[in-house]
Design a protein around this motif. Structure first.
Motif, short mmCIF file in Angstrom:
data_model
loop_
_atom_site.label_atom_id
_atom_site.label_comp_id
_atom_site.label_asym_id
_atom_site.label_seq_id
_atom_site.Cartn_x
_atom_site.Cartn_y
_atom_site.Cartn_z
N VAL A 194 0.85 -1.18 0.00
CA VAL A 194 0.00 0.00 0.00
C VAL A 194 0.89 1.24 0.00
CG1 VAL A 194 -1.76 1.30 1.23
CG2 VAL A 194 -1.85 -1.21 1.21
N LEU A 195 0.73 2.04 -1.03
CA LEU A 195 1.47 3.30 -1.17
C LEU A 195 0.56 4.44 -0.75
CD1 LEU A 195 3.99 4.85 -2.34
CD2 LEU A 195 2.76 4.87 -4.52
N ASP A 196 1.00 5.20 0.24
CA ASP A 196 0.20 6.34 0.69
C ASP A 196 1.14 7.44 1.17
OD1 ASP A 196 1.04 5.62 3.27
OD2 ASP A 196 -0.82 4.55 3.71
N ARG A 197 0.57 8.48 1.77
CA ARG A 197 1.38 9.65 2.14
C ARG A 197 2.32 9.35 3.29
NH1 ARG A 197 -2.63 14.28 3.40
NH2 ARG A 197 -3.62 13.39 1.54
N ASP A 198 2.16 8.21 3.96
CA ASP A 198 3.08 7.83 5.03
C ASP A 198 4.23 6.95 4.54
OD1 ASP A 198 1.66 9.17 7.06
OD2 ASP A 198 0.22 7.52 7.17
N THR A 199 4.21 6.63 3.26
CA THR A 199 5.29 5.84 2.69
C THR A 199 6.57 6.68 2.64
OG1 THR A 199 3.73 4.58 1.32
CG2 THR A 199 6.04 4.55 0.66
N SER A 200 7.69 6.05 2.88
CA SER A 200 8.97 6.75 2.80
C SER A 200 9.82 6.17 1.68
CB SER A 200 9.74 6.63 4.13
OG SER A 200 10.06 5.28 4.39
N VAL A 201 10.74 6.98 1.18
CA VAL A 201 11.70 6.55 0.18
C VAL A 201 13.08 6.77 0.77
CG1 VAL A 201 12.63 6.91 -2.13
CG2 VAL A 201 10.17 7.14 -1.73
N THR A 202 13.83 5.70 0.97
CA THR A 202 15.16 5.81 1.56
C THR A 202 16.20 5.31 0.57
OG1 THR A 202 15.10 3.60 2.56
CG2 THR A 202 14.21 5.42 3.86
N ALA A 203 17.40 5.91 0.65
CA ALA A 203 18.45 5.55 -0.28
C ALA A 203 19.80 5.92 0.30
CB ALA A 203 18.25 6.26 -1.62
N SER A 204 20.83 5.21 -0.14
CA SER A 204 22.20 5.57 0.23
C SER A 204 22.61 6.81 -0.54
CB SER A 204 23.14 4.40 -0.08
OG SER A 204 23.06 4.05 -1.45
N PRO A 205 23.63 7.54 -0.08
CA PRO A 205 24.01 8.82 -0.72
C PRO A 205 24.23 8.75 -2.22
CG PRO A 205 25.11 8.62 1.39
CD PRO A 205 24.40 7.31 1.18
N PRO A 206 24.85 7.69 -2.78
CA PRO A 206 25.03 7.68 -4.24
C PRO A 206 23.72 7.68 -5.03
CG PRO A 206 26.46 6.06 -3.20
CD PRO A 206 25.51 6.53 -2.15
N LEU A 207 22.62 7.33 -4.35
CA LEU A 207 21.32 7.25 -5.02
C LEU A 207 20.39 8.39 -4.62
CD1 LEU A 207 20.76 3.39 -4.64
CD2 LEU A 207 21.56 4.63 -6.66
N GLY A 208 20.95 9.43 -4.04
CA GLY A 208 20.12 10.55 -3.59
C GLY A 208 19.35 11.20 -4.72
N GLU A 209 19.96 11.32 -5.90
CA GLU A 209 19.28 11.97 -7.01
C GLU A 209 18.14 11.11 -7.54
OE1 GLU A 209 21.31 13.18 -10.93
OE2 GLU A 209 21.33 14.99 -9.68
N VAL A 210 18.34 9.79 -7.60
CA VAL A 210 17.26 8.89 -8.03
C VAL A 210 16.11 8.95 -7.02
CG1 VAL A 210 16.61 6.53 -8.62
CG2 VAL A 210 18.89 7.37 -9.21
N ALA A 211 16.45 8.95 -5.74
CA ALA A 211 15.41 9.01 -4.70
C ALA A 211 14.62 10.31 -4.80
CB ALA A 211 16.05 8.87 -3.32
N SER A 212 15.32 11.41 -5.03
CA SER A 212 14.64 12.70 -5.16
C SER A 212 13.69 12.70 -6.35
CB SER A 212 15.67 13.81 -5.30
OG SER A 212 15.06 15.05 -5.50
#
Length: 534
Positions: free
Chosen positions: A17-35
């Motif tokens: 279930v994807l909702d407004r409480d979902t988070s996206v986490t990533a290691s620093p090399p993937l910060g741009e993809v996460a953003s």
């Protein structure tokens, strides 16, 4: 229902279930993809996805055992994990994640509630490293915002090379500060031919990209793991440059920027001053485009003016060359040396094979397979782009209702049947020389963004599968997945060509059609995308 088809797609039990409480986490090399992924998903759930822990987490990570563009996407009840061999692989996994959402999610409008993703395991990697599209902005200029939009559509289909055709007889589209007349004069023509051999339209046309525009385009593409390869044509397709600086040509009479289509007779002269001029041009181009590849054209260069030129004939004698074909090869070699000294590789159309091939050149083979086969067997890298298989300015049906019924018929099925490896190279060691392929959107007869949509889609989706997915083809399966994919395109405003043929307003490029026709089409789009949870 992923396009292009993944190597492995396994449906599992459960859902996320994807909702407004979902988070996206990533290691620093993937910060741009996460953003980027947060930017795509946050509007859909109606709130900013957090970078920290939440009720459910989308985790982005790297794995040493995967190639750079490969990814593994796992969706389960307790979270989503996207792992890639590099940031590009993670980005492609995120694109596949988006395609698990309902089509309306592509509108970036709040669903007013949670979204349900099916539990799946996807393991995937591309077949080819060069998965490109030629965008011809020289014949008909495309404003920067439309180029950025097209880059997003390429990224959705996991294409990774934008071959930007910036100069031709009909227009020069990139600012060169040392030579301002290239855009002051060369970027504008007084009118354009309608159709391939039709009357003139009497309307001035033009435009160009400032160097800041180019930097923005290149950076925008890079964030989506797309390399922008510039093309600056020489020695043919150069009338716009000669109109701006007559000393580059072979005639004593001034020229205007060309207004008609086809292969022109006006080409560069071969004086050292002309070579120096274009090396100065490339000095600025290389600053703008970090791509390891730079295309110099080399195609459709008529030799009439060289045959009639005492200076060109003297040059041939001085250099000990046999004829004008070898003169062109000598010129291409000069630029091959220039680019190699700066750590770049020259790309040229297959005509550069005539008269001898520059040692480090990459051949873009467009006239059937012969150029690709001979270049690969001679040890040169090859990009296959045969006009009869992947030129999307060619008409899509036999009927006269096509907006501009130009070229041979090239249907969706024809594109899907294309194999980037020529038949003669299969099981040949030279097969490894094929870097990949690119489709072509040549714009002589594509004069609006809406017409570009119509000519490109859904054929781009079929092409993307030929360069990403394994070589086995299943047309029925592709059609099933395309049925799910078309509403995604509609949701982002792509006016693609329906399989049944053009809609009433699509038969005339740039004409909006009757309000009732467009209302009927919008109702169909709304029906496709109304239930965001379906």
């Amino acid at each position: 229902m992923i396009v292009p088809k993944p190597v492995r797609y396994e449906i599992r039990q459960g859902r996320f279930v994807l909702d407004r409480d979902t988070s996206v986490t990533a290691s620093p090399p993937l910060g741009e993809v996460a953003s980027w992924l947060r930017g795509e998903l946050s509007p859909v759930v109606g709130g900013e996805l957090l970078p920290g822990p939440g009720s459910g987490t989308i985790t982005l990570g790297l794995r040493d055992d995967l190639p750079p563009e490969a990814y593994r996407l796992s969706v389960a009840g307790d979270g989503v994990v996207i792992e890639g061999g590099g940031p590009a692989g993670v980005f492609y996994g995120a694109q596949s994640l988006r395609q698990l959402l309902p089509p309306a999610a592509f509108r970036k409008a709040s669903a007013g509630g949670p979204l349900v993703l099916p539990a799946v395991l996807i393991e995937d990697e591309p077949r080819f490293g060069w998965r490109g599209c030629i965008l011809d902005v020289a014949r008909h200029f495309m404003v920067k915002q439309d180029v950025l939009r097209f880059i997003d559509l390429m990224a959705l289909h996991k294409l990774n090379v934008l071959h930007l055709h910036l100069t031709d007889d009909q227009g020069w589209r990139v600012e060169i500060k040392r030579y301002p007349r290239l855009t002051e004069v060369g970027a504008w023509r007084k009118e354009s031919q309608t159709g391939w051999n039709g009357p003139m339209d009497g309307r001035p046309h033009g435009g160009y990209y400032t160097q800041d525009d180019i930097r923005e385009i290149v950076a925008y593409a890079a964030r989506r793991h797309i390399t922008v390869v510039p093309e600056i044509d020489l020695p043919g397709h150069t009338q716009a440059a000669i109109a701006a600086y007559p000393e580059l040509g072979n005639l004593d009479t001034p020229l205007e920027v060309r207004t008609t289509w086809g292969v022109g007779v006006n080409v560069l002269n071969v004086e050292e001053s002309t070579i120096a001029f274009f090396q100065n041009v490339f000095d600025e181009v290389l600053e703008l485009f970090p791509s390891p590849y730079v295309c110099v054209g080399g195609d459709e260069c008529r030799k009439d003016q060289w045959r009639d030129s005492p200076a060109a004939r003297r040059r041939i004698r001085e250099l000990g060359l046999r004829d004008e074909e070898e003169l062109q090869s000598w010129l291409i070699r000069r630029f091959d040396d220039y680019l190699a000294e700066r750590g770049r590789r020259l790309v040229g159309w297959d005509e550069i094979l005539e008269g001898g091939l520059a040692p480090g050149a990459v051949v873009a083979s467009w006239r059937g397979d012969l150029g690709a086969v001979s270049a690969a067997r001679a040890g040169h890298d090859v990009i296959t782009c045969p006009n009869t298989s992947v030129y999307f300015d060619y008409r899509q049906g036999t009927g006269e209702e096509e907006p501009v019924p130009f070229g041979t018929v090239l249907t969706l099925e024809d594109v899907y049947a294309f194999d980037p490896i020529p038949g003669e190279l299969r099981d040949d060691p030279a097969e490894a020389r094929v870097l990949g392929s690119q489709c072509g959107l040549w714009s002589e007869l594509i004069d609006s963004n809406r017409h570009m949509d119509y000519m490109a889609f859904p054929r781009v989706a079929a092409f993307a599968e030929t360069v990403w997915s394994p070589p086995a083809r299943d047309l029925a399966d592709f059609r099933l997945r395309l049925t799910a994919h078309l509403p995604r395109l509609a949701a982002v405003g792509v006016e693609y060509r329906p399989e049944s043929g053009p809609l009433p307003w699509q038969t005339r490029p740039g004409v909006p059609g009757r309000p009732e026709d467009r209302a009927r089409w919008q109702a169909k789009i709304d029906a496709w995308t109304s239930n965001i949870r379906s």
